[in-house]
Enzyme design. Sequence first.
Site, short mmCIF file in Angstrom:
data_model
loop_
_atom_site.label_atom_id
_atom_site.label_comp_id
_atom_site.label_asym_id
_atom_site.label_seq_id
_atom_site.Cartn_x
_atom_site.Cartn_y
_atom_site.Cartn_z
N ASP A 83 0.92 -1.13 -0.03
CA ASP A 83 0.02 0.14 0.12
C ASP A 83 0.75 1.08 0.18
O ASP A 83 2.26 1.03 0.14
CB ASP A 83 -0.84 -0.20 1.34
CG ASP A 83 -1.74 1.23 1.65
OD1 ASP A 83 -2.40 1.53 0.52
OD2 ASP A 83 -1.66 1.73 2.71
N THR A 91 -3.15 0.97 -3.91
CA THR A 91 -3.37 2.10 -3.23
C THR A 91 -4.84 2.60 -3.61
O THR A 91 -5.64 2.09 -4.58
CB THR A 91 -2.48 3.23 -3.40
OG1 THR A 91 -2.85 4.51 -2.78
CG2 THR A 91 -2.46 3.57 -4.99
N LYS A 129 -8.50 -4.48 -4.17
CA LYS A 129 -7.36 -4.58 -4.62
C LYS A 129 -6.73 -6.18 -4.75
O LYS A 129 -6.00 -6.46 -5.76
CB LYS A 129 -6.23 -4.05 -3.16
CG LYS A 129 -6.33 -2.56 -3.11
CD LYS A 129 -5.19 -2.27 -1.88
CE LYS A 129 -5.39 -0.75 -1.57
NZ LYS A 129 -4.26 -0.42 -0.33
N ASP A 150 -1.99 -1.09 6.02
CA ASP A 150 -2.31 -0.39 7.21
C ASP A 150 -3.69 0.00 7.52
O ASP A 150 -4.38 0.35 8.52
CB ASP A 150 -1.53 0.80 7.41
CG ASP A 150 -1.93 1.92 6.63
OD1 ASP A 150 -2.47 3.05 7.08
OD2 ASP A 150 -2.25 1.69 5.33
N ASN A 153 -8.98 -1.29 3.61
CA ASN A 153 -9.00 -1.43 2.27
C ASN A 153 -7.81 -2.44 2.01
O ASN A 153 -7.93 -2.79 0.73
CB ASN A 153 -8.86 -0.07 1.40
CG ASN A 153 -7.53 0.83 1.56
OD1 ASN A 153 -7.17 0.66 2.62
ND2 ASN A 153 -7.33 1.44 0.49
#
Length: 269
Positions: free
Chosen positions: A13, A47, A195, A218, A221
């Site tokens: 990410d 991301t 993702k 973190d 998502n």
Amino acid sequence: MILKDKIKVIITDLDGTLLNSDHKISAYTKAIFQELHQQNYLLIVATGRHHLDAQSIVSGLDCPVYLVTSNGARIHSPDNELLYSIDMESDIVKSIFDLDIDSEITSVLFKENNWQTNHNNDKLNSFSEESKYIPEIVDFNTLEDFKSIKLFFTHHNHQKLVDLKDQILSNYADTFNHAFSLPFCLEFMDKSVDKSIAIGKILELENFIFEETISFGDGFNDEKMLKSTGKALIMGNAPQSLMDTLPHLETILSNDQDGVATYLSEQFL
């Protein structure tokens, strides 16, 4: 099997993970990723950011990277070729704004070339100070075209966003995927967007499998991505609720401590 011998693909990410609190890639992280590229690891950045925003950041690594953006609604190759895209249709997005959203909440439509919002939000703007992806203040009551890549809401009060999430899902649970990328960031995408799904498309293209991947994240998502990969690490700065959701995963140093680069250096270099 030793981890280094098993892993062929490194996935990370950006915000709260590869980027520090100033939304920058450190010189140390850049050096580690360049060395990983030299050792023939496939690199993927996944991301929630828009591709124009993320491309300007990832270019600072100065090495080839696959880019998954808007939580999986776009995939770009290392040479910036668009490989996959999906949008939310105008009518269905407009129907969300017909739900009478609290005016204190900053609402954002991720469009192809700019983002449309009802508020000038300094905190949100600080995430993309050098980006070519620029905001446009609009009145959603008079806007005609709601077609968008992603729908984004932010407010300092997390509970307001939880209430909004519940309000939207009561009507559209089968229409959208949603995630809290941060406690103050609520995002909605097409139901087919995540993702992990986009990463799977890249792995198929490059003839790898999820068991050969390692991922770092973190936020919520990142949850399905972290569950899918062969090895997954949670950042030390991640919310405790994510750690509690994935208690079997190891927690590493924070983004401000170069947690991703430090771990990769110790385990792979």
